[in-house]
Scaffold this motif. Sequence first.
Motif, PDB file in Angstrom:
ATOM      1  N   VAL A 139      -1.442  12.518  -6.414  1.00 37.67           N
ATOM      2  CA  VAL A 139      -1.566  12.298  -4.966  1.00 37.67           C
ATOM      3  C   VAL A 139      -2.722  11.350  -4.668  1.00 37.67           C
ATOM      4  N   LEU A 140      -3.786  11.389  -5.484  1.00 30.24           N
ATOM      5  CA  LEU A 140      -4.888  10.441  -5.308  1.00 30.24           C
ATOM      6  C   LEU A 140      -4.433   9.013  -5.595  1.00 30.24           C
ATOM      7  N   LEU A 141      -3.649   8.856  -6.657  1.00 33.96           N
ATOM      8  CA  LEU A 141      -3.144   7.534  -7.002  1.00 33.96           C
ATOM      9  C   LEU A 141      -2.211   7.000  -5.920  1.00 33.96           C
ATOM     10  N   GLU A 142      -1.414   7.887  -5.346  1.00 30.85           N
ATOM     11  CA  GLU A 142      -0.499   7.459  -4.282  1.00 30.85           C
ATOM     12  C   GLU A 142      -1.282   7.018  -3.053  1.00 30.85           C
ATOM     13  N   LEU A 143      -2.304   7.783  -2.686  1.00 32.07           N
ATOM     14  CA  LEU A 143      -3.135   7.411  -1.536  1.00 32.07           C
ATOM     15  C   LEU A 143      -3.853   6.092  -1.806  1.00 32.07           C
ATOM     16  N   LEU A 144      -4.389   5.940  -3.008  1.00 35.37           N
ATOM     17  CA  LEU A 144      -5.068   4.700  -3.384  1.00 35.37           C
ATOM     18  C   LEU A 144      -4.117   3.515  -3.308  1.00 35.37           C
ATOM     19  N   ASP A 145      -2.929   3.676  -3.848  1.00 31.79           N
ATOM     20  CA  ASP A 145      -1.933   2.607  -3.844  1.00 31.79           C
ATOM     21  C   ASP A 145      -1.562   2.223  -2.414  1.00 31.79           C
ATOM     22  N   TYR A 146      -1.395   3.218  -1.550  1.00 27.67           N
ATOM     23  CA  TYR A 146      -1.002   2.941  -0.170  1.00 27.67           C
ATOM     24  C   TYR A 146      -2.116   2.193   0.569  1.00 27.67           C
ATOM     25  N   LYS A 164      -4.372   0.259  -0.700  1.00 23.16           N
ATOM     26  CA  LYS A 164      -4.472  -1.114  -1.204  1.00 23.16           C
ATOM     27  C   LYS A 164      -3.390  -2.001  -0.590  1.00 23.16           C
ATOM     28  N   LYS A 165      -2.210  -1.429  -0.362  1.00 23.11           N
ATOM     29  CA  LYS A 165      -1.106  -2.203   0.203  1.00 23.11           C
ATOM     30  C   LYS A 165      -1.172  -2.295   1.720  1.00 23.11           C
ATOM     31  N   ASN A 166      -2.006  -1.471   2.326  1.00 25.28           N
ATOM     32  CA  ASN A 166      -2.148  -1.465   3.788  1.00 25.28           C
ATOM     33  C   ASN A 166      -3.630  -1.582   4.133  1.00 25.28           C
ATOM     34  N   PRO A 167      -4.178  -2.792   4.024  1.00 24.96           N
ATOM     35  CA  PRO A 167      -5.631  -2.978   4.150  1.00 24.96           C
ATOM     36  C   PRO A 167      -6.201  -2.686   5.533  1.00 24.96           C
ATOM     37  N   ALA A 168      -5.347  -2.520   6.537  1.00 24.98           N
ATOM     38  CA  ALA A 168      -5.856  -2.187   7.867  1.00 24.98           C
ATOM     39  C   ALA A 168      -6.079  -0.687   8.039  1.00 24.98           C
ATOM     40  N   GLN A 221     -14.676   4.027  -5.451  1.00 29.25           N
ATOM     41  CA  GLN A 221     -14.897   3.551  -6.818  1.00 29.25           C
ATOM     42  C   GLN A 221     -13.699   2.791  -7.371  1.00 29.25           C
ATOM     43  N   ASN A 222     -12.555   2.959  -6.725  1.00 29.47           N
ATOM     44  CA  ASN A 222     -11.345   2.273  -7.178  1.00 29.47           C
ATOM     45  C   ASN A 222     -10.901   1.165  -6.226  1.00 29.47           C
ATOM     46  N   GLY A 223     -11.838   0.639  -5.463  1.00 29.11           N
ATOM     47  CA  GLY A 223     -11.554  -0.580  -4.727  1.00 29.11           C
ATOM     48  C   GLY A 223     -11.375  -0.482  -3.232  1.00 29.11           C
ATOM     49  N   ILE A 224     -11.503   0.716  -2.651  1.00 28.77           N
ATOM     50  CA  ILE A 224     -11.354   0.856  -1.199  1.00 28.77           C
ATOM     51  C   ILE A 224     -12.738   0.797  -0.561  1.00 28.77           C
TER      52      ILE A 224
END
Length: 276
Positions: free
Chosen positions: A178-185, A187-191, A233-236
């Motif tokens: 679930v953390l990876l899914e939130l991170l991925d989302y 990154k794809k939705n920068p707003a 730590q993963n780019g957000i």
Amino acid sequence: MIKFLLPVFLCMTVMSKAQTNSSFDVHFDTDKFTLTMDATTSLDSFVKANPKGIKMKLYGHCDVMAGYEYNDVLSLKRTHAVKNYLVKKGVSPEAITEEKGFGKRRPLNRNRGENEMYLNRRVEIVTGDDELMEKEPLVKTLTQELDDTKNTVGKNIVLKNMNFYGGTHVIVPQSLPVLLELLDYMKKNPALEIAVEGHICCQEGEGDGLDIGTHTRDLSVNRAREICTYLNQNGIASSRLRFKGFGHQQPLTPYPEKTEEERTGNRRVEIKILRK
């Protein structure tokens, strides 16, 4: 790879509103599309059990690990592997009327741990002449919740399967999907900007719980902060993240909670949409 009593689930279940359709699942190892020995043995049994010329459709699926684009490709590779094997065993290519890869969009469960993720890493073989009825996923994914137009600014979404070791803010490995899914989302939705909100269970009054790692009574705060730290730590960017702990101020079920379901409902982490 998790071993079961049967090499695959021969779930000849009737599909919704299509009484002549049956489904048969073949499972895969993590991040793989090659057929295991168990899978080929089961496919051999499937070929023997079904008459030649029977029409079939192949639908590929994945667990929640990795992003949508990656899983869409992987699920199609899995259907291709099954199709190639069936053709090799004498099934006519014309008998396979449809191939689709759904990635991680149609989970059978919530992907809680390896057993459930194994069940989702599958190719579903649907046999029969009727059209496959479209099915909604049993459980909405976090991405589907965030994409929902009803979930606008100010809305809260529960992070399903977000768990910590008891009395600590240490995230259990099973919560990584679930953390990876939130991170991925994000990154794809920068707003998108969110607030992570922590809650606890099993405590009388509105106070916060004791974090045995820090020896402070701010357990819900530390858990919310830990999720923001992971994302940062993963780019957000930290400017897109807020966190807050509510302790036991907003229980869904009054204290004392009587069942594990009630405890889980109170011991939750939510994200609030601040900007979308």
